[in-house]
Structure formats: C-alpha cells, structure tokens
Design an enzyme around this catalytic site. Sequence first.
Site, PDB file in Angstrom:
ATOM      1  N   SER A   1      94.505  24.002  57.409  1.00 54.27           N
ATOM      2  CA  SER A   1      93.312  23.145  57.260  1.00 54.27           C
ATOM      3  C   SER A   1      93.810  21.719  57.067  1.00 54.27           C
ATOM      4  O   SER A   1      94.967  21.507  56.689  1.00 54.27           O
ATOM      5  CB  SER A   1      92.519  23.589  56.023  1.00 54.27           C
ATOM      6  OG  SER A   1      91.555  22.627  55.655  1.00 54.27           O
TER       7      SER A   1
ATOM      8  N   TYR B   1      91.820  26.451  47.137  1.00 52.78           N
ATOM      9  CA  TYR B   1      91.841  26.333  48.603  1.00 52.78           C
ATOM     10  C   TYR B   1      92.945  25.362  49.037  1.00 52.78           C
ATOM     11  O   TYR B   1      93.764  25.674  49.908  1.00 52.78           O
ATOM     12  CB  TYR B   1      90.470  25.847  49.087  1.00 52.78           C
ATOM     13  CG  TYR B   1      90.281  25.886  50.585  1.00 52.78           C
ATOM     14  CD1 TYR B   1      89.945  27.068  51.237  1.00 52.78           C
ATOM     15  CD2 TYR B   1      90.422  24.735  51.364  1.00 52.78           C
ATOM     16  CE1 TYR B   1      89.763  27.105  52.610  1.00 52.78           C
ATOM     17  CE2 TYR B   1      90.243  24.765  52.733  1.00 52.78           C
ATOM     18  CZ  TYR B   1      89.911  25.946  53.357  1.00 52.78           C
ATOM     19  OH  TYR B   1      89.735  25.978  54.724  1.00 52.78           O
TER      20      TYR B   1
END
Length: 272
Positions: A150, A163
Amino acid sequence: MTERFLHGRTALVTGSTSGIGLAIARDLAAHGARVAVNGLGTPEQIEVAVQSVRAAGAPDVRHFDADLRDPERIEAMMAEIGAWSGSAGPGIDVLVNNAGIQHAVPLAQMPVQKWNDILAINLSSAFHTMRLAMPGMAERGYGRVVNIASVHGLVASKDKAPYVASKFGIVGLSKVAALEYATAGSRDSGGVTVNCICPGWVETPLIEPQIQARRNGGSREDGVRSLLGEKQPSLRMSLPEDIAATAVWLCRREAHNITGTSVAIDGGWTAQ
Ligand code: NAD
C-alpha cells in the site's frame, strides 16, 4: 488475443474472493495460469469468484480454504495446492500475497485483537506462504512473488497503526527475500523476483467504511471526493483491474531484473 505467457504456471492469490485479489486472479487466468483462489466469503460468493476466474480463461481453478490468521491452516493449504499442482512440494510459480484487512481508529483505541489480526493477515501470512513456496521457485528457476502492500508501506496516515506497521513490514520482508533469491534461475528461465505494489485509493469494499465516514451528510461521491482531495493528487481512484495489470506484467520473463522494488500506483500520493 491475450498472450498466454503463463501457460503451465500455477498461481496462488490470497484474498482473491473480492476486490484487487479477484481482479489479479482473473488477469493471471487470462494469461494462461491455473489459479488457486483463497479468501473468505459465503459458499455462493466463493463460487461466483471461482466461476469468474474460470471464465477469464484459467485452465484450472480451485478455491483453497484457509483463514490466514492460522499458520497451521496456511501450511495445510500450501500442501493441498502442491498436490493439486502435481509437483512434490508446493508447486507455486506465482505467489500474490494480497489478503488484507483495515481498521481505522486512533492508536490508543485500537483493540488489541485488531492489531493481532491485521499483523497476522497483512504481514505474517506472507512470511508463511513465501517460506513455503520460494524454495520450489528457486529449484525451478522461475518464480514471482507480488506482495500487495500500500502507499501505507511507504508513508503513514494517522489512525492506521497496525495497517501501516503491517505494510511497512511487508515492504521490508520483500526486500530481504529479493536479496536472498536474487541469483536463483537465469535470464532465460526468468529468475525469482519479489516486489511490492503500493496502491493508493482503489475502488473495493475495503475502503467503503472510509468513504461513508467522509460523506458528512452528503452523497457517496462527496465521500470519494473528500478522500481523494486529501491525499491522491490525480483525484482518480484506481480500479482493481489497473492494479492487476501491473501484477501480471511483473510476472513476465523480461521483468527478471526487477526485484526488491515497490511500485506505487497512487496518482502521485507518495510524490508529495
Ligand atoms: P477486499 O476487502 O475487497 O478484499 C480482501 C480479501 O482478503 C477478501 O478476499 C477477503 O476474503 C480476504 N481476507 C480477509 N481476511 C482474511 C482471512 N483471515 N483469511 C483469508 N482471507 C482473508 O479488499 P481490497 O481492497 O481488494 O484489498 C486487497 C489488498 O489491497 C489488501 O492487502 C489491502 O490492504 C490492499 N490495498 C487496498 C487499497 C484500496 O484502496 N482498496 C489500497 C492499498 C492497498
């Protein structure tokens, strides 16, 4: 007609019952790979995913059930895929570690269970699939590991402690594996490479709660505009298929010397 350069190859895409993973599974199938689908869902959702990968052109496709929080289930799944692919060990040529979850709240309010689950699914599961699949890739002289990280593997945002930690972790893990396997295979066989793709905003169910949180009484479009305006200079969301195209390209023989990199597909987010 699509060039079926992955004919004879076996691919595993984790978290391929939805979103980016499903798009990658379909695109690999369209290029000739037999595809092991993994991911959660109702039997009907899983069947729809499997059928759509078959319709995309997979010579063979099967769903392999494993909750990726459980290392023992991952080991069992890898053995099952090995038997299915017809080789002695896990005969996976293309490994796409894509499964991921998100939970956005401030660090001090993050439930401990969420931290554990996010690290287990987004990071540790990739360690397990890689440690089990990569020796076979080296023996065969060809292998591709594409880890779906990401932008949050490259930069941080608030409220995403586990995350961001998991995504920075998978970028680091990928670099180590790239170095360890750099000399495997040859230019002709394609070598063994490990890379990350780092998407910005992509239209999938994963980000729906964040879109809804940004509506401020307005429409869904207002929520999307607000998310993009804050971070993604192109002001365009990616489609899952856009991410899939890069994943498939990394599997080509010509990409043999692209290893240990992180490809940002983020509309300029991390250029700022
Ligand atoms: P999604 O929610 O559509 O799909 C996630 C997939 O992971 C599903 O197939 C789900 O069943 C699977 N999964 C979740 N928990 C699992 C578990 N315990 N065991 C097995 N499978 C499990 O999400 P998506 O947006 O397609 O996300 C795919 C990847 O892309 C994730 O790693 C995510 O972090 C990353 N990503 C997404 C975006 C985005 O904007 N959508 C941006 C950057 C990175």
